[in-house]
Design an enzyme around this catalytic site. Structure first.
Site, mmCIF file in Angstrom:
data_model
loop_
_atom_site.group_PDB
_atom_site.id
_atom_site.type_symbol
_atom_site.label_atom_id
_atom_site.label_comp_id
_atom_site.label_asym_id
_atom_site.label_seq_id
_atom_site.Cartn_x
_atom_site.Cartn_y
_atom_site.Cartn_z
ATOM 1 N N HIS A 98 45.149 38.986 42.286
ATOM 2 C CA HIS A 98 44.400 38.519 41.103
ATOM 3 C C HIS A 98 44.896 37.138 40.675
ATOM 4 C CE1 HIS A 98 42.560 39.773 36.965
ATOM 5 N NE2 HIS A 98 42.507 38.465 37.122
ATOM 6 N N LEU A 151 41.844 30.312 40.793
ATOM 7 C CA LEU A 151 42.101 29.010 41.416
ATOM 8 C C LEU A 151 41.262 27.896 40.788
ATOM 9 C CD1 LEU A 151 42.467 29.919 45.215
ATOM 10 C CD2 LEU A 151 44.272 29.259 43.612
ATOM 11 N N ARG A 152 40.393 28.263 39.843
ATOM 12 C CA ARG A 152 39.606 27.283 39.061
ATOM 13 C C ARG A 152 38.739 26.378 39.936
ATOM 14 N NH1 ARG A 152 40.161 30.487 35.079
ATOM 15 N NH2 ARG A 152 41.876 30.161 33.631
ATOM 16 N N ASP A 187 35.585 39.643 36.793
ATOM 17 C CA ASP A 187 36.764 39.403 35.944
ATOM 18 C C ASP A 187 36.539 38.274 34.952
ATOM 19 O OD1 ASP A 187 39.410 39.841 35.019
ATOM 20 O OD2 ASP A 187 39.976 37.993 36.024
ATOM 21 N N HIS A 211 37.742 44.305 35.204
ATOM 22 C CA HIS A 211 38.332 43.867 33.934
ATOM 23 C C HIS A 211 37.873 44.870 32.874
ATOM 24 C CE1 HIS A 211 39.226 40.610 30.823
ATOM 25 N NE2 HIS A 211 38.469 41.437 30.147
ATOM 26 N N HIS A 271 44.869 44.224 35.560
ATOM 27 C CA HIS A 271 45.793 43.989 34.443
ATOM 28 C C HIS A 271 45.800 45.064 33.357
ATOM 29 C CE1 HIS A 271 42.067 42.405 32.803
ATOM 30 N NE2 HIS A 271 42.156 41.268 33.446
ATOM 31 N N ASP A 327 47.485 37.490 37.537
ATOM 32 C CA ASP A 327 46.371 36.977 36.733
ATOM 33 C C ASP A 327 46.626 35.496 36.394
ATOM 34 O OD1 ASP A 327 44.007 36.780 35.367
ATOM 35 O OD2 ASP A 327 44.584 38.087 33.708
ATOM 36 N N HIS A 331 45.190 26.502 32.659
ATOM 37 C CA HIS A 331 44.357 25.767 31.701
ATOM 38 C C HIS A 331 44.957 24.390 31.509
ATOM 39 C CE1 HIS A 331 41.511 28.786 30.442
ATOM 40 N NE2 HIS A 331 42.493 29.677 30.346
HETATM 41 ZN ZN LIG Z 1 40.594 39.931 33.355
HETATM 42 ZN ZN LIG Z 2 41.873 37.329 35.503
#
Ligand SMILES: [Zn+2]
Ligand SMILES: [Zn+2]
Length: 440
Positions: free
Chosen positions: A71, A74-75, A163, A190, A243, A317, A321
């Site tokens: 999880h 990688l944006r 997610d 999620h 998560h 996760d 940012h």
């Molecule tokens: Zn999530």
């Molecule tokens: Zn996530």
């Protein structure tokens, strides 16, 4: 092949004197030499020699199978200023990971063959560790229409996930389970009931009440976990839960496993190591994520469940940012923290050293556990296997902070001293990361 990695020279190395820890191979700290030839483990034994081959003297170091993270964000595509495949996989290698699975909530969303193919092409040029890509469950993550699961599976998706968002409508989830079962791939869910979490800034409890921040109650997660496990049981279909953060959710997973539901579940290093007390500093770069950091009792339940196998694997996760997005008041900041470079060290420092979870168990939950959950090759310290392994200096203490290999620096462990550092990562047979001083 559902994992992609760039072409790199295969490793030829003799690693001498490391303590090997790999429960699956029956190794619990024996000191041995490992010879890697053309990217494969050729031999493991005492006093190995090899002519004309680079030797890594690893006395005092520990070797484990390479870690697997199911999880990661990688944006890419769309937010390459926060992370891209090159920087994200370098961060993974620096944290001892040899395989990562990337989530599809990108811009655009990975809900078509064109976007998926583009990512696989980029990974073949840039990824320094094995990288797999989830496709979305629903088009645009909107929860209205299923993606073409058969097509995306055929093109190499590693699983399906919306997610960032739950699959809100139970009927949609039921259909997604039916279709995904045909592809042989899993849904990674999620778990959040948005009607219980609207406007939430942090865990709902004593700290949120004191700070006057809107809370995300534990049941905002656990009622969805319960619903989805019931649907999976009814359909007889496997599923994976992202998560898990609340004690109530752990209880749901434990009960479902007793009933024979084919469920695997992950837990993050930050939920295993930190609590909502951290939010008192009001630094969203460190402590704002979804699901939120929970109470000490939740943390204790997560640790117990990791130790007994109710929670099968650790997942970072990793959620980069840009700094300017996080340098705003707590309420205005986006959710998420990076975690690839600190995951193992955090668990070693907070769980292994205090004697809460044995090292071999942490290694299992970060390597075989996640690989098995998604049907991926399991990294193993065994002759004949491709070299997917990590060397650790378990006595090195280091201060978490920049520079990071990740392009972002919103790390939950920033400013903390952690113990255990990755000195060498061999991923898919090639050296993916090394600390300069290891080479002799
Ligand atoms: Zn999530
Ligand atoms: Zn996530």
């Amino acid at each position: 092949m559902r994992l992609t990695q760039r072409e790199a020279p295969p490793a030829d190395l003799l690693i001498t004197g490391a303590r090997l820890v790999d429960g699956a191979s029956g190794l619990e700290g024996v000191q041995l030499d490992v010879r890697i030839v053309e990217g494969r483990i050729a031999e493991i034994g005492p006093s190995l020699t090899a002519e004309g081959v680079e030797t890594v003297e690893a006395d005092g170091l520990t070797m484990t199978p390479g870690l697997v993270d199911p999880h990661v964000h990688l944006r890419t595509p769309g937010d390459e200023d926060e992370e891209d495949i090159a920087s994200g996989t370098r961060a993974a290698a620096a944290g001892g990971f040899v395989t990562i699975l990337a989530m599809p909530n990108t811009t655009p969303v990975v809900d078509s063959a064109a976007v998926l193919n583009g990512l696989v092409t980029r990974a073949a040029e840039q990824a320094v560790v094995g990288t797999g890509f989830f496709a979305a469950i629903t088009l645009g993550l909107e929860g209205r229409q299923l993606v073409d699961m058969a097509d995306l599976a055929a093109r190499g998706a590693v699983g399906f996930s919306d997610d960032g968002r739950p699959v809100e409508r139970a009927g949609m989830l039921r259909r997604a389970l039916q279709y995904s079962a045909v592809t042989g791939l899993k849904l990674s869910l999620h778990e959040e009931d948005l009607s219980l979490t609207a406007g939430a800034q942090m865990h709902e409890g004593a700290v949120s009440a004191e700070l006057g921040l809107h809370g995300y109650p534990s049941i905002g997660e656990s009622v969805m976990v319960g619903r989805d496990l019931q649907i999976a049981r009814y359909e007889g279909a496997p599923l994976h839960l992202c998560h898990i953060s609340a004690a109530e959710s752990v209880a749901e997973v434990r009960r479902a496993k007793e009933l024979g539901v084919e469920v695997t579940a992950e837990v993050s290093p930050h939920h295993l190591c930190l609590t909502d007390e951290l939010v008192r500093d009001l630094d969203p770069s460190v402590s704002k994520m979804s699901p939120p950091l929970r109470s000490a009792a939740d943390r204790a339940a997560l640790i117990e469940a990791l130790a007994d196998g109710t929670l099968d694997c650790v997942a970072t996760d990793h959620a980069p940012h840009h700094a300017h997005e996080k340098e705003v008041p707590f309420e205005a900041a986006p959710n998420g923290v990076i975690g690839l470079e600190t995951a193992f060290a955090a668990l070693y420092t907070e769980l292994v050293q205090p004697g809460l979870v044995p090292l071999a168990t942490v290694v299992e939950r970060m390597s075989r556990g996640p690989a098995a959950a998604f049907g991926l090759p399991v990294p193993a310290l065994r002759a004949g296997e491709p070299a997917n392994l990590t060397l650790w200096n378990l006595s090195e203490r280091w201060l978490v902070g920049p520079p990071y290999a990740s392009r972002s620096r919103n790390c939950a462990f920033a400013g903390r001293m952690l113990q255990a550092r990755c000195t060498l990562t061999v991923a898919g047979g090639s050296v993916a990361h090394r600390m300069a001083e290891v080479a002799r």
